[in-house]
Design an enzyme around this catalytic site. Structure first.
Site, PDB file in Angstrom:
ATOM      1  CE  LYS A  39      38.919  31.378  45.323  1.00 19.50           C
ATOM      2  NZ  LYS A  39      38.131  32.593  45.582  1.00 19.50           N
ATOM      3  NE  ARG A  95      41.690  36.424  49.755  1.00 20.70           N
ATOM      4  CZ  ARG A  95      41.841  37.246  48.719  1.00 20.70           C
ATOM      5  NH1 ARG A  95      42.222  36.770  47.562  1.00 20.70           N
ATOM      6  NH2 ARG A  95      41.585  38.527  48.833  1.00 20.70           N
ATOM      7  CE  LYS A 146      39.439  31.549  41.029  1.00 22.74           C
ATOM      8  NZ  LYS A 146      38.837  32.740  41.607  1.00 22.74           N
TER       9      LYS A 146
HETATM   10 ZN    ZN Z   1      37.054  36.549  48.056  1.00 19.42          ZN
END
Ligand code: ZN
Length: 326
Positions: free
Chosen positions: A196, A218, A249
């Site tokens: 991800k 993030r 992703k």
């Molecule tokens: Zn999350």
């Protein structure tokens, strides 16, 4: 001159093209995401940056799923928007939490529908990060694992068919597998968001799930879009820890990664056609610049051709309703 190779021979009619088609898209390949809101069962609000997608209260969710199941929907994934958020994201692992309630209601009505539970804390934390945050603002890995494991168990207890951890904490698949097994959910598969990326394509989702981080970003847990070898390490770790399905992703910008994961591992591979991919197509179609259905079908077949067995796509329900996929 004599032409030996005539590729056009096999392209001369729709039936012949259909006979030699290498990749196909069916209803069984597709998973529709839904956003379920706790505050009011009759809540229904369009997501501005994702035309055609809604935040739905429980009653509205059931009505929406009803129409989709009529059209042939096989599977959905649920994201929750709790009434209250707190620093520890307690709504995620509360047995009475919104996603747990939604799972129970959906499974009671459609026992054969495959319900995937997204397992993360970011929709439930007041700071919007996917894990616990230290006083200095660091997202803490190991203390988060116990909460993710509790979330997975609460979801499995509610009846989730597949647990899908999306947090990107290290060791989460092992922690979740152990907790599921200890609680008797030996046969509940884990679809890990294995590879991800920290992607700008998630922008519209954060409106939809109200999960934008309140500070920072993030990048300390999601992957650098520049890296592919690291993607293989992430996937290998999840395989070792007991993942049953590996997800990549986002989707279309990462076709090379899907192919790598497909060729390296023998587990089923899923791709998430994310909110930004959806919104780009919708926006261009609204401007009359592209043929929406044709571009959607081409983007999905590209994901399958790259090696995805399953695709999470916001277009699923509309394609089924229009009869483009069966
Ligand atoms: Zn999350």
């Amino acid at each position: 001159m004599h032409i030996f190779h005539r590729g056009r021979r096999l392209r001369s009619s729709p039936t012949l093209r259909d006979m030699v088609r290498e990749t196909r898209l069916t209803a069984a390949d597709l998973i529709q995401p839904y956003f379920v809101v706790e505050s009011d069962p009759d809540f229904r609000k369009p997501i501005a940056s994702m035309p055609g997608q809604f935040q739905l209260g429980l009653h509205q969710l059931l009505a929406e799923v009803d129409g989709a199941v009529e059209s042939g929907l096989k599977s959905l994934i649920l994201f929750g928007i709790p009434a209250e958020k707190d620093p520890a994201g307690s709504g995620a692992y509360d047995d009475a939490g919104i996603v747990q309630e939604a799972i129970r209601r959906v499974k009671a009505k459609w026992p054969d529908l495959i319900v995937v539970a997204d397992t993360c804390l970011c929709e439930y934390t007041s700071h919007g990060h996917c894990g616990l945050v230290s006083p200095s603002g660091e997202v803490q890995n190991d203390p988060t694992l116990d909460l993710l494991a509790r979330t997975a168990v609460a979801q499995a207890k509610a009846g989730a068919d597949i647990i899908a951890p999306s947090d990107m904490m290290d060791g989460r698949v092992a922690a979740i597998r152990q907790a599921l097994d200890e609680n008797g959910f030996l046969n509940t598969p884990i679809m890990s968001y294995a590879v991800k990326y920290a992607s700008a394509y998630y922008g519209p989702f954060r409106d939809a799930a109200e999960s934008a981080p309140k500070f920072g970003n993030r990048k300390t847990y999601q992957m650098d879009p520049a890296n592919w070898r690291e993607g293989l390490r992430e996937a290998a770790a999840d395989v070792d820890e007991g993942a049953d399905i590996l997800m990549v992703k986002p989707g279309l910008p990462y076709l090379d990664i899907i192919r790598l994961v497909r060729d390296t591992f023998d587990l089923p591979v899923a791709a998430y056609q994310v909110s930004g991919e959806y919104s780009q197509i919708k926006a261009a179609a609204q401007l009359g610049w592209i043929d929406e259905t044709a571009v959607v079908l081409e983007s999905l077949i590209a994901l399958k051709r790259a090696g995805a067995d399953l695709i999470l796509s916001y277009f699923t329900q509309d394609l089924l309703k229009a009869g483009h996929i069966r």
